[in-house]
Design a protein around this motif. Structure first.
Motif, PDB file in Angstrom:
ATOM      1  N   GLY A 112      32.998   2.841 -26.316  1.00 58.37           N
ATOM      2  CA  GLY A 112      34.378   2.567 -25.250  1.00 58.37           C
ATOM      3  C   GLY A 112      33.692   2.577 -24.109  1.00 58.37           C
ATOM      4  N   TRP A 113      32.643   3.208 -23.694  1.00 52.07           N
ATOM      5  CA  TRP A 113      31.909   3.508 -22.560  1.00 52.07           C
ATOM      6  C   TRP A 113      31.016   2.295 -22.151  1.00 52.07           C
ATOM      7  CZ3 TRP A 113      33.697   7.472 -19.412  1.00 52.07           C
ATOM      8  CH2 TRP A 113      34.076   8.372 -20.055  1.00 52.07           C
ATOM      9  N   GLN A 114      30.841   1.988 -20.730  1.00 51.39           N
ATOM     10  CA  GLN A 114      29.887   0.941 -20.231  1.00 51.39           C
ATOM     11  C   GLN A 114      28.425   1.585 -20.365  1.00 51.39           C
ATOM     12  OE1 GLN A 114      30.290  -1.371 -16.538  1.00 51.39           O
ATOM     13  NE2 GLN A 114      28.466  -0.072 -15.883  1.00 51.39           N
ATOM     14  N   VAL A 115      27.846   0.829 -20.909  1.00 47.94           N
ATOM     15  CA  VAL A 115      26.134   1.146 -21.082  1.00 47.94           C
ATOM     16  C   VAL A 115      25.619   0.037 -20.468  1.00 47.94           C
ATOM     17  CG1 VAL A 115      24.238   1.460 -22.415  1.00 47.94           C
ATOM     18  CG2 VAL A 115      26.449   2.598 -22.999  1.00 47.94           C
ATOM     19  N   GLU A 116      24.372   0.218 -19.661  1.00 52.04           N
ATOM     20  CA  GLU A 116      23.833  -0.824 -18.730  1.00 52.04           C
ATOM     21  C   GLU A 116      22.564  -1.181 -19.231  1.00 52.04           C
ATOM     22  OE1 GLU A 116      24.337   2.079 -17.126  1.00 52.04           O
ATOM     23  OE2 GLU A 116      26.411   1.485 -16.272  1.00 52.04           O
ATOM     24  N   ILE A 117      22.275  -2.374 -19.332  1.00 48.69           N
ATOM     25  CA  ILE A 117      20.868  -3.001 -19.990  1.00 48.69           C
ATOM     26  C   ILE A 117      20.298  -3.818 -18.913  1.00 48.69           C
ATOM     27  CG2 ILE A 117      19.878  -4.326 -21.996  1.00 48.69           C
ATOM     28  CD1 ILE A 117      21.653  -2.576 -23.468  1.00 48.69           C
TER      29      ILE A 117
ATOM     30  N   ARG B  12      14.880 -13.511  -4.629  1.00 48.30           N
ATOM     31  CA  ARG B  12      14.611 -13.827  -6.102  1.00 48.30           C
ATOM     32  C   ARG B  12      14.419 -12.416  -6.843  1.00 48.30           C
ATOM     33  NH1 ARG B  12      10.129 -14.651  -9.475  1.00 48.30           N
ATOM     34  NH2 ARG B  12      10.312 -16.233 -11.351  1.00 48.30           N
ATOM     35  N   TYR B  13      15.472 -11.742  -7.167  1.00 43.28           N
ATOM     36  CA  TYR B  13      15.295 -10.714  -7.938  1.00 43.28           C
ATOM     37  C   TYR B  13      14.731 -10.871  -9.163  1.00 43.28           C
ATOM     38  CZ  TYR B  13      18.956  -9.064  -4.359  1.00 43.28           C
ATOM     39  OH  TYR B  13      19.539  -8.951  -3.198  1.00 43.28           O
ATOM     40  N   GLU B  14      13.865  -9.981  -9.603  1.00 38.41           N
ATOM     41  CA  GLU B  14      13.158 -10.130 -11.218  1.00 38.41           C
ATOM     42  C   GLU B  14      14.193  -9.905 -12.133  1.00 38.41           C
ATOM     43  OE1 GLU B  14       9.296  -8.486 -11.222  1.00 38.41           O
ATOM     44  OE2 GLU B  14       9.336  -8.724 -13.488  1.00 38.41           O
ATOM     45  N   PHE B  15      15.007  -8.697 -11.740  1.00 38.78           N
ATOM     46  CA  PHE B  15      16.108  -8.162 -12.615  1.00 38.78           C
ATOM     47  C   PHE B  15      17.487  -8.469 -11.934  1.00 38.78           C
ATOM     48  CE2 PHE B  15      12.406  -5.821 -13.899  1.00 38.78           C
ATOM     49  CZ  PHE B  15      12.487  -6.216 -15.331  1.00 38.78           C
TER      50      PHE B  15
END
Ligand code: 26W
Length: 859
Positions: free
Chosen positions: A200-205, A187-190
């Motif tokens: 145009g670039w991927q940004v992680e949230i 059970r990952y919390e995230f």
């Protein structure tokens, strides 16, 4: 038999039961329950309730209906001693639960009607209205609908991609086939990060999927188990005078199970997904309290609870991350202790453990289970080595999901030694006995011994997890015919030669409940009308569609369903990223994780070629196409992120070019996931399955597209081979080198320059990208990608380009004859039956698990 906890109500009460606040399934009963839960679960009344309050009330209403089936299933399994399938997987990519549960319970329509009857006018729900208006949705005179609540359902993104979603499809099929099963995982919390696109670039949230609470799970803190790490081992003499080993860990963490009910489709079976969450062991608080070191206790607590914080977002490569090994051992140890506890509580004998449980290892991530079960049996339960190993081997089976050498898990010995000293001893012992067998069989073949050893000693030393899984189980399978063959001739060849009878193929499948019925109600309705509703549980029935392919009126209806779905996607695209696309254009779709071997860049090169052709010859009669991409890149995978940037940059230029005039549109859908995939599969015309042959183990997206009537352009890779066989080669756009040819090309020496020289168009395409045409004149942006392709091209993009582009010309020709295209589309759905996960699960039951369905009656 013992009295049932859920004793059946007297017959006279049956009617009352149909209306019961917790079990009734009429629209009225559901509406009443919904209101009741809004008050008594959420503590709200409509005028102040938020959208989430309403969603939670609906979820609890559904959950109550599940609990009845859940309890009955548990009781039935206990009462019959039936063998249970335990699916061990570090990932379960479940997707939103509300709609699926309604569908499987058979109350989707009733829930829709119940909400309509509740007549909750949005104008009277200020908190709800605010949220909807902020999202740009109309509210006007509307009432709160099921669609609003479904939109509120969170994506539990506890997986990366194919492997995790496969586990979720298998859970659906196990329950639907009435096979008792538990999914064991973390059970990952995230979960997997949310992807946004900036410039145009991927940004992680970070993915905060639990922020509003999770109504589908039930925590079971009283069933927590302890898991050790580190420390040392000791030998001692037991009461009988036998020498035994004891592991003295220096860190103990607690695992708390969270259970989610998994209902089968219109059956009473309701299985369990049991995910483990780590928390600090209470003993630390005491210890620290005694020595007065409060901060040390806090540190320990944080470290313990970090264990299940976050899913590693890598789906192929992960270089020796210690926390990842901790996660793997943690959940596997929790699961095995749980199984043994249940087994002993039911009066079972550990010598027969494998008659009551069969554990499937979803890739090598849970392979440490082999050593852990040995430790539990030998060290903790006092069994002798040989019987313990026999039990262990009979308990486990291993599925391999990848041929990429960098994805084969191996753990540096020092990490292993530090974290799991006792397990390393056990692995050495397993290894020495195993290699003894190999030596007897192949005397003097030291090279083979070194290749097969569980320990890689060719340089720095590693534990090879795939070898542990092979040696510690009774079955090994690949996930598509080609993949299973390549395992036997490639990475597991020595193991195959030693014990060929262990090897199987089980071609993957996907659940038609979620991926057809739920997400494509238009198609499902048409199928019900045309061939009867039985197809959803017996997908072979789809073959009957073939006879309708020549019926013009049917084709017209088929097209209408597709068109409505495409309008839905077009609307979604406009809302999300503001690009307008024409539903009349060909929707050409590639959604999957971004990876060089999957070759999204090959697709991109073809788009640029098309762009050049139109720029040069504006009169060219090319049918309009919308190229749709979606998928996440591992955060540390530079080339994958650059491929995203390439696609979004091409989109920027091409979409706005007046010369192109809408004949090419390029869309990158941000944050592709299970939830928003519902817009994608039903509306695709063309499915891009273009991996370098021999690299994609199976693919499962390919199957979802085929079921929904998309045609495939693809290589002979993974399950594409079988899809082509099933739908007929004339209904599949094939191109590219075969796996054998790929091997030969490498053997004979590959020079990308040759491909460039023989295809002037390809040179122009790469030249245009390199020139900065798509990067505002900046020649540096795409240089790493262009250089990589023209200098080494590790996935043979250039070698396959000409074949791919020619095949795309055939696609255009087929599309230009819309009746012909519709025929092909119908025949694709007609041939997709094999790719139901029901078929896959039946295969596992027969070939590997030796388990049978168990009927559950609702009392
Ligand atoms: C160590 C990091 C890591 C994480 C995940 C390595 C490997 C994996 C998975 C095995 C990758 C994966 O998801 N494989 C996919 O499994 C699907 C289900 O069988 C197949 O359909 C895909 O072809 C395969 O790439």
């Amino acid at each position: 038999m013992a009295t049932r906890i859920s004793a059946p109500p007297p017959a006279a009460d049956k009617e009352r039961l149909a209306e019961d606040i917790r079990t009734g399934i009429s629209p009225e009963a559901l509406a009443r329950s919904f209101h009741d839960n809004l008050y008594y679960e959420q503590g709200r009344y409509p005028a102040i309730a938020t959208l989430n309050d309403f969603y939670q009330a609906a979820a609890h209403t559904v959950r109550q209906r599940l609990l009845q089936r859940w309890i009955e299933t548990l009781e039935t399994v206990v009462a019959t001693d039936q063998k249970v399938v335990c699916y061990f997987s570090a990932e379960f990519l479940m997707g939103p639960q509300l709609g699926n549960n309604l569908l499987n319970l058979g109350i989707f329509r009733q829930a829709t009607q119940g909400l309509e009857a509740a007549n909750l006018k949005l104008k009277d729900l200020p908190a709800v209205r605010r949220v909807l208006e902020k999202r740009g949705e109309s509210t006007g005179d509307l009432t709160l609908s099921l669609e609003h609540l479904l939109e509120e359902d969170e994506e539990p993104g506890l997986g990366n991609g194919g492997l995790g979603r496969l586990a979720a499809c298998f859970m659906d099929s196990l329950a639907s086939l009435e096979v008792p099963a538990v999914g064991y995982g973390i059970r990952y919390e995230f979960g997997i990060f949310d992807q946004t696109i900036r410039d145009g670039w991927q940004v992680e949230i970070t993915d905060e999927w639990l922020k509003n609470g999770n109504p589908w799970e039930i925590a079971r803190p009283e069933m927590a188990v302890s898991v050790g790490f580190g420390g040392r081992t000791e030998t001692y003499e037991d009461q009988g005078g036998c020498l035994r080993v004891r592991w003295v860990p220096d860190l103990v963490v607690e695992g708390v199970p969270y259970d989610t009910p998994i209902p089968g489709y219109r059956v009473n079976t309701c299985n369990t997904l049991r995910l483990w969450s780590s928390r600090a062991h209470h003993s630390f608080d005491f210890q620290a309290f005694n020595v007065g070191d409060y901060y040390a206790a806090v540190d320990e607590k944080v470290a313990s609870e970090n264990l299940t914080k976050v899913l590693y977002p890598n789906d192929e490569f992960l270089g020796g991350k210690e926390l990842r090994l901790k996660q793997q051992y943690f959940f596997v140890s929790c699961a095995l202790k749980d199984m043994i506890r249940i087994h002993l509580a039911m009066g079972g004998d550990l010598n027969q453990f494998y008659e009551y449980f069969t554990a499937q290892l979803n890739d090598t991530h849970p392979a440490i289970a082999v050593a852990e079960l040995m430790r539990l049996l030998v060290d903790e339960h006092g069994l002798e080595w040989e019987p313990a190993f026999d039990i262990t081997r009979r308990s486990f089976a291993y599925t391999n999901h990848t041929l990429l050498p960098e994805a084969l898990e191996k753990w540096p010995l020092p990490i292993f030694q530090r974290l799991l000293p006792r397990h390393l001893e056990i692995i050495y012992e397993i290894n020495s006995r195993f290699l003894e067998r190999v030596r007897l069989r192949y005397p003097g073949d030291e090279a083979r011994i070194a290749r097969m050893s569980l320990i890689d000693e060719s340089g720095e030393r590693y534990v090879r997890m795939a070898h542990l899984a092979c040696v510690g189980g009774h079955a090994i399978n690949g996930v598509a015919e080609l993949h299973s063959e390549l395992l036997k001739s490639g990475i597991l060849r020595d193991f195959y030669e030693l014990e060929p009878e262990l090897f199987h193929n089980v071609t993957n499948g996907v659940t038609p409940r979620r991926f057809v019925a739920l997400i494509n109600p238009g198609l499902a309705g048409l199928l019900d009308e045309t061939i009867g509703a039985g197809w959803l549980t017996d997908m072979e029935k789809l073959r009957e569609l073939a006879s309708h392919a020549d019926d013009a009126a049917f084709r017209e209806r088929w097209r209408r369903v597709k068109m409505e779905n495409k309008e839905g996607l077009a609307d979604y695209i406009r809302r999300k990223i503001g690009i307008r696309v024409d539903p009349l254009s060909l929707f050409d779709v590639q959604v999957k994780r971004i990876h060089e071997y999957k070759r999204q860049h090959l697709n991109a090169l073809h788009i640029v070629a098309r762009y050049l052709r139109l720029k040069r010859n504006p009169e060219l009669n090319l049918p309009p196409r919308t190229f749709i991409f979606g998928g996440k890149a591992a955060p540390g995978y530079f080339m994958a992120k650059l491929i995203i940037k390439l696609i979004t940059s091409i989109a920027e230029v091409v979409n706005k070019d007046p010369d192109i005039d809408g004949r090419i549109k390029v869309v990158f859908l941000p944050d592709y996931n299970v939830k928003n995939s519902r817009w994608v599969y039903p509306s695709a015309d063309l499915s891009e399955q273009i991996s370098t042959a021999g690299k994609e183990a199976s693919g499962t997206g390919n199957m979802k597209f085929t079921m929904n009537g998309a045609l495939t352009i693809g290589t002979l890779d993974g399950a594409n081979v079988e899809i082509r066989d099933e739908v007929g080669p004339e209904n599949f756009f094939l191109f590219g080198l075969t796996a054998d040819e790929v091997e030969r090309v490498w053997r004979e020496g590959y020079r990308p320059a040759d491909s460039l020289a023989s295809n002037p168009e390809l040179g122009e395409v790469l030249g245009l990208i390199a020139s900065g045409h798509f990067s505002g004149g900046d020649r540096n942006v795409f240089a790493p990608l262009v250089d990589n392709l023209s200098q080494c091209d590790p996935f043979l993009v250039l070698a396959d380009f000409a074949g791919y582009a020619a095949c795309q010309d055939q696609v255009d020709a087929a599309w230009n004859d819309s009746d012909h295209w519709s025929r092909l589309s119908i025949l694709n759905t007609a041939g997709s039956g094999k790719f139901s996960s029901d078929r896959a699960i039946r295969d596992y039951c027969e070939k590997i698990w030796d388990v049978e369905p168990l009927k559950v009656d609702l009392m």
